[in-house]
Design an enzyme around this catalytic site. Structure first.
Site, mmCIF file in Angstrom:
data_model
loop_
_atom_site.group_PDB
_atom_site.id
_atom_site.type_symbol
_atom_site.label_atom_id
_atom_site.label_comp_id
_atom_site.label_asym_id
_atom_site.label_seq_id
_atom_site.Cartn_x
_atom_site.Cartn_y
_atom_site.Cartn_z
ATOM 1 N N LYS A 116 19.566 -0.932 -14.644
ATOM 2 C CA LYS A 116 18.243 -1.530 -14.411
ATOM 3 C C LYS A 116 18.224 -3.027 -14.706
ATOM 4 O O LYS A 116 17.417 -3.760 -14.133
ATOM 5 C CB LYS A 116 17.174 -0.809 -15.240
ATOM 6 C CG LYS A 116 17.171 0.718 -15.110
ATOM 7 C CD LYS A 116 17.035 1.204 -13.683
ATOM 8 C CE LYS A 116 17.371 2.682 -13.567
ATOM 9 N NZ LYS A 116 17.527 3.151 -12.196
ATOM 10 N N GLY A 165 12.038 7.286 -17.970
ATOM 11 C CA GLY A 165 11.338 7.211 -19.259
ATOM 12 C C GLY A 165 12.175 7.455 -20.510
ATOM 13 O O GLY A 165 11.714 7.201 -21.613
ATOM 14 N N GLU A 200 10.416 -5.630 -21.718
ATOM 15 C CA GLU A 200 9.353 -6.087 -20.813
ATOM 16 C C GLU A 200 8.031 -6.085 -21.549
ATOM 17 O O GLU A 200 7.830 -5.292 -22.468
ATOM 18 C CB GLU A 200 9.230 -5.124 -19.609
ATOM 19 C CG GLU A 200 10.343 -5.247 -18.601
ATOM 20 C CD GLU A 200 10.195 -4.263 -17.445
ATOM 21 O OE1 GLU A 200 9.317 -3.376 -17.490
ATOM 22 O OE2 GLU A 200 10.976 -4.394 -16.491
ATOM 23 N N LYS A 201 7.122 -6.917 -21.105
ATOM 24 C CA LYS A 201 5.740 -6.833 -21.563
ATOM 25 C C LYS A 201 5.239 -5.444 -21.156
ATOM 26 O O LYS A 201 5.537 -4.961 -20.067
ATOM 27 C CB LYS A 201 4.924 -7.934 -20.878
ATOM 28 C CG LYS A 201 3.458 -7.874 -21.168
ATOM 29 C CD LYS A 201 2.995 -9.149 -21.861
ATOM 30 C CE LYS A 201 1.549 -9.025 -22.300
ATOM 31 N NZ LYS A 201 1.388 -8.885 -23.743
ATOM 32 N N LEU A 203 2.720 -2.833 -19.850
ATOM 33 C CA LEU A 203 1.483 -2.762 -19.061
ATOM 34 C C LEU A 203 0.761 -1.477 -19.451
ATOM 35 O O LEU A 203 1.347 -0.393 -19.406
ATOM 36 C CB LEU A 203 1.803 -2.774 -17.561
ATOM 37 C CG LEU A 203 2.642 -3.946 -17.036
ATOM 38 C CD1 LEU A 203 2.843 -3.825 -15.524
ATOM 39 C CD2 LEU A 203 1.985 -5.280 -17.360
ATOM 40 N N HIS A 208 1.559 3.506 -10.230
ATOM 41 C CA HIS A 208 2.948 3.527 -9.781
ATOM 42 C C HIS A 208 2.952 3.545 -8.255
ATOM 43 O O HIS A 208 2.571 4.538 -7.645
ATOM 44 C CB HIS A 208 3.660 4.765 -10.331
ATOM 45 C CG HIS A 208 5.075 4.887 -9.847
ATOM 46 N ND1 HIS A 208 5.843 5.992 -10.078
ATOM 47 C CD2 HIS A 208 5.839 4.040 -9.151
ATOM 48 C CE1 HIS A 208 7.033 5.813 -9.529
ATOM 49 N NE2 HIS A 208 7.053 4.645 -8.959
ATOM 50 N N GLU A 275 10.341 0.705 -6.568
ATOM 51 C CA GLU A 275 9.204 1.122 -7.405
ATOM 52 C C GLU A 275 8.553 -0.092 -8.040
ATOM 53 O O GLU A 275 9.254 -0.946 -8.589
ATOM 54 C CB GLU A 275 9.687 2.018 -8.546
ATOM 55 C CG GLU A 275 10.273 3.335 -8.124
ATOM 56 C CD GLU A 275 10.517 4.252 -9.305
ATOM 57 O OE1 GLU A 275 10.873 5.404 -9.066
ATOM 58 O OE2 GLU A 275 10.349 3.828 -10.475
ATOM 59 N N GLU A 287 12.159 -0.666 -10.612
ATOM 60 C CA GLU A 287 13.433 0.003 -10.328
ATOM 61 C C GLU A 287 13.568 0.232 -8.833
ATOM 62 O O GLU A 287 12.582 0.179 -8.107
ATOM 63 C CB GLU A 287 13.466 1.395 -11.004
ATOM 64 C CG GLU A 287 13.552 1.352 -12.509
ATOM 65 C CD GLU A 287 13.319 2.709 -13.144
ATOM 66 O OE1 GLU A 287 13.582 3.742 -12.499
ATOM 67 O OE2 GLU A 287 12.864 2.729 -14.295
ATOM 68 N N ARG A 291 18.195 6.566 -2.812
ATOM 69 C CA ARG A 291 18.334 7.895 -2.210
ATOM 70 C C ARG A 291 17.038 8.254 -1.478
ATOM 71 O O ARG A 291 16.051 7.527 -1.574
ATOM 72 C CB ARG A 291 18.574 8.940 -3.309
ATOM 73 C CG ARG A 291 17.511 8.859 -4.397
ATOM 74 C CD ARG A 291 17.491 10.049 -5.309
ATOM 75 N NE ARG A 291 16.767 9.762 -6.541
ATOM 76 C CZ ARG A 291 15.459 9.746 -6.689
ATOM 77 N NH1 ARG A 291 14.674 9.998 -5.656
ATOM 78 N NH2 ARG A 291 14.891 9.456 -7.849
HETATM 79 C C1 MV4 Z 1 6.740 0.510 -17.714
HETATM 80 C C2 MV4 Z 1 5.452 0.917 -18.110
HETATM 81 C C3 MV4 Z 1 4.610 -0.048 -18.636
HETATM 82 N N1 MV4 Z 1 5.022 -1.332 -18.752
HETATM 83 N N2 MV4 Z 1 7.103 -0.796 -17.842
HETATM 84 C C4 MV4 Z 1 8.484 4.863 -16.964
HETATM 85 C C5 MV4 Z 1 9.812 5.265 -16.458
HETATM 86 C C6 MV4 Z 1 10.369 4.128 -15.715
HETATM 87 N N3 MV4 Z 1 10.499 4.506 -14.333
HETATM 88 C C7 MV4 Z 1 9.435 2.988 -15.918
HETATM 89 N N4 MV4 Z 1 8.314 3.488 -16.652
HETATM 90 C C8 MV4 Z 1 7.328 2.679 -17.106
HETATM 91 N N5 MV4 Z 1 7.637 1.364 -17.218
HETATM 92 C C9 MV4 Z 1 6.260 -1.669 -18.346
HETATM 93 N N6 MV4 Z 1 6.656 -2.942 -18.501
HETATM 94 C C10 MV4 Z 1 5.102 2.262 -17.964
HETATM 95 C C11 MV4 Z 1 6.045 3.151 -17.459
HETATM 96 C C12 MV4 Z 1 5.597 4.504 -17.285
HETATM 97 C C13 MV4 Z 1 5.493 5.056 -16.015
HETATM 98 C C14 MV4 Z 1 5.863 4.373 -14.871
HETATM 99 C C15 MV4 Z 1 5.748 4.944 -13.629
HETATM 100 C C16 MV4 Z 1 5.249 6.220 -13.494
HETATM 101 C C17 MV4 Z 1 4.884 6.919 -14.597
HETATM 102 C C18 MV4 Z 1 5.005 6.366 -15.862
HETATM 103 C C19 MV4 Z 1 4.623 7.081 -16.985
HETATM 104 C C20 MV4 Z 1 4.741 6.522 -18.224
HETATM 105 C C21 MV4 Z 1 5.232 5.229 -18.375
#
Ligand code: MV4
Length: 447
Positions: A116, A165, A200-201, A203, A208, A275, A287, A291
Site C-alpha cells: 500500500k 483493516g 494517514e490522517k 477520516l 467508500h 478505492e 488502495e 482483480r
Molecule cells: C481509512 C479510514 C479512515 N481514515 N483511512 C479500512 C480497510 C482499508 N481498506 C482502509 N480502511 C479505512 N481506511 C483513513 N485515513 C477508514 C477505513 C475503514 C473503512 C474503509 C472502507 C470501507 C470500510 C471501512 C471500515 C472501517 C474503516
C-alpha cells in the site's frame, strides 16, 4: 481467442466466469477440492480436476496442483477469479512461465498495488489525491510523532501489506500514539510477516467509493463509473450500489477520469478497481484492487457491459472494443450479498439447502452456485448468493429489491436475507444517507 480456460476458483464467481467463457465459445476446466465434488461449478464446466482435500491451503491455494490441472487438460489460460490466487503476483508469474495466459494484470502491477505504501507513492506521482500523512513507511515511534504534529490528530496507523483493516490502529491523541504504533506493527507482523506501517490522517465518517477500470495491452484505459460500498460490517461488504447516491454528475466524471488517467499512465491492463474515501466533497485514494470484484455485477447492470468477457478479451492481447464515450450509464443497481449465516449473530450456517427458489422477473439477477439439496460446505467463505437488482431510478430499484428479497427462498440454513430486508427498510438507507460506520452503528441500536 482462447480455446480453453481453467477457472481456479469455486462458487458463484466460478459460475460467473464459466458463463462468460461459454458465451465466447471457450471451453472451461473446473478445479475443485474433495468437499466440492458435487458443486455447481464442477457440474457446469466441460472438464474438472480434483486438486486436493477440503482445506483451501491444500486445494484452491495449491499452486502445483492448479498448474498440473492446467497442463493435463491443455488449458490456454488461467482465470483466478476473486480471493484465493487472484492477487498473488508469484502465482501470476508462474502461470506465465508455464506458458499459460494469465487473465489478470501484470505480476508487477499486482506487486505494486499489494504494497500500500508503493501503491500510494505510484498514484500520487500521477496526481491522484491521497489522505494526508506519511510519504512512505514510518520506521520509528519518533517519526510517527513528527507526522502526528504536522497532520494533527486523530491519525491512523496502517500496515503496508494490509488492506481489509488488519493491522490498522487509530491514535486519537499523541498520548495514544506510541501504543497504537506498536500494536499496529505487531499485528502486521503476525498477519502478513511484514511489519512495515504508514500513517494517514484519520477520516471519521467517509463513504467508500470505488471506480471500476479496464485497460488493454495497448495503453487504452476506460472507467465504468463508481460503486458505493459503504455498507459494510467488519470490512465485509454487505450491500453495494451504483451509482453512489452521494455523488453528482460532475464529481462522478471528475474522479472517473482521474482514476482512468492514472491507470493509463502506469500502463495498467485488465480489470481493476481504485478505492477512495469520500468525505466533505473530497476524494482520497486509499488502495487499488488488481482483480475482478464481487460487486462488478452492479456496474454491469448500469452499463450493459459484460466485464468478465472484456477482461478475457483484453487478456488475449485484443484492443478494447469500446472507448470512454461508448460507456453510457443507465438507471440504478443494488447488490445484496447473501451469506449462509445467522442474520443477527452472524454465526456461519453451513448445511443442506432443503428448498431453493431464486427470484426473477425484469431487472432481477441472481449469481449463485446453489441448488436444491446442495450442501454448503463449512470450509469456505459464507457468501452463497448475490441478489442484484436494476431499476430505471433508485426508487424503482429499491421497490424491486424489496419484492425480490421477499420472493427468495433458501430453506435448511440460516441466511442474511432477513438482515437485508431490515436494512433496505431503514429511512437512512432509503435516503442514501449512510457512511462506512452506518451499518455497525445501526446494528448496535436495532439488532
Ligand atoms: C481509512 C479510514 C479512515 N481514515 N483511512 C479500512 C480497510 C482499508 N481498506 C482502509 N480502511 C479505512 N481506511 C483513513 N485515513 C477508514 C477505513 C475503514 C473503512 C474503509 C472502507 C470501507 C470500510 C471501512 C471500515 C472501517 C474503516
Amino acid at each position: 481467442m482462447f480455446e480453453k480456460v481453467l477457472i481456479a476458483n469455486r462458487g458463484e464467481i466460478a459460475l460467473r466466469i464459466h458463463r462468460a467463457c461459454r458465451e465466447m465459445g471457450i471451453k472451461t476446466v473446473a478445479v475443485h477440492s474433495t468437499a466440492d465434488a458435487d458443486a455447481m461449478h464442477v457440474r457446469l464446466a466441460d472438464e474438472s480436476v480434483c486438486i486436493g482435500p477440503p482445506s483451501s491451503k491444500e486445494s484452491y491455494l495449491n499452486i502445483p496442483a492448479i498448474l498440473s490441472a492446467a497442463t493435463i487438460t491443455g488449458a490456454d489460460a488461467i482465470h483466478p477469479g476473486i480471493g484465493f490466487m487472484s492477487e498473488n503476483a508469484q502465482f501470476a508469474e508462474m502461470v506465465i512461465e508455464h506458458g499459460f495466459a494469465w487473465i489478470g494484470p501484470t505480476p508487477e502491477h499486482i506487486r505494486i498495488m499489494g504494497d500500500k505504501v508503493t501503491a500510494k507513492k505510484t498514484v500520487i506521482a500521477h496526481g491522484l489525491p491521497c489522505v494526508p500523512g506519511s510519504d512512505g513507511p514510518v520506521n520509528s515511534v519518533e517519526e510517527a510523532f513528527a507526522i502526528g504534529e504536522t497532520a494533527g490528530y486523530p491519525i491512523l496507523i496502517k500496515a503496508a501489506a494490509g488492506g481489509g483493516g488488519k493491522g490498522m490502529k487509530v491514535a486519537w491523541s499523541k498520548d495514544e500514539l506510541k501504543e497504537a504504533y506498536q500494536l499496529a506493527r505487531g499485528e502486521a507482523r503476525a498477519a502478513f510477516g511484514n511489519d512495515q506501517v504508514y500513517i494517514e490522517k484519520y477520516l471519521a465518517n467517509p463513504r467508500h467509493i470505488e471506480i471500476q477500470l479496464l485497460g488493454d495491452h495497448h495503453g487504452n484505459v476506460v472507467h465504468f463509473g463508481e460503486r458505493d460500498c459503504s455498507l459494510q460490517r467488519r470490512h465485509q461488504k454487505v450491500v453495494e450500489e451504483a451509482p453512489s447516491p452521494a455523488l453528482n454528475a460532475e464529481e462522478r466524471e471528475k474522479i472517473g477520469a482521474l482514476a482512468a488517467r492514472t491507470a493509463k499512465l502506469i500502463g495498467y491492463r485488465g480489470v481493476g478497481t481504485m478505492e477512495f474515501l469520500y468525505e466533505d466533497g473530497q476524494f482520497f485514494f486509499i488502495e487499488m484492487n488488481t482483480r475482478l470484484q464481487i460487486e462488478h455485477t452492479i456496474t454491469e447492470m448500469i452499463t450493459g457491459v459484460d466485464l468478465v468477457r472484456e477482461q478475457i478479451r483484453v487478456a488475449t492481447g485484443a484492443p478494447l472494443g469500446i472507448t470512454q464515450k461508448d460507456i453510457k450509464f443507465n438507471g440504478h443497481s443494488i447488490e445484496c450479498r447473501i451469506n449462509a449465516e445467522h442474520p443477527e449473530t452472524f454465526v456461519p450456517s453451513p448445511g443442506q439447502v432443503k428448498q431453493y427458489h431464486a427470484p426473477g422477473g425484469l431487472g432481477v439477477r441472481v449469481d449463485s452456485a446453489l441448488y436444491d439439496g446442495y450442501r454448503v460446505p463449512s470450509h469456505y467463505d459464507s457468501m452463497i448468493a448475490k441478489l442484484i437488482v436494476h431499476g430505471n431510478s433508485r426508487n424503482e430499484c429499491l421497490m424491486r429489491l424489496r419484492r425480490a428479497l421477499e420472493e427468495f427462498v433458501i430453506e435448511g440454513i440460516d441466511t442474511s436475507i432477513p438482515l437485508h430486508q431490515k436494512i433496505i427498510s431503514e429511512p437512512d438507507f432509503i435516503n442514501g444517507d449512510y457512511d462506512i460506520r452506518w451499518l455497525e452503528e445501526w446494528m448496535k441500536k436495532k439488532l
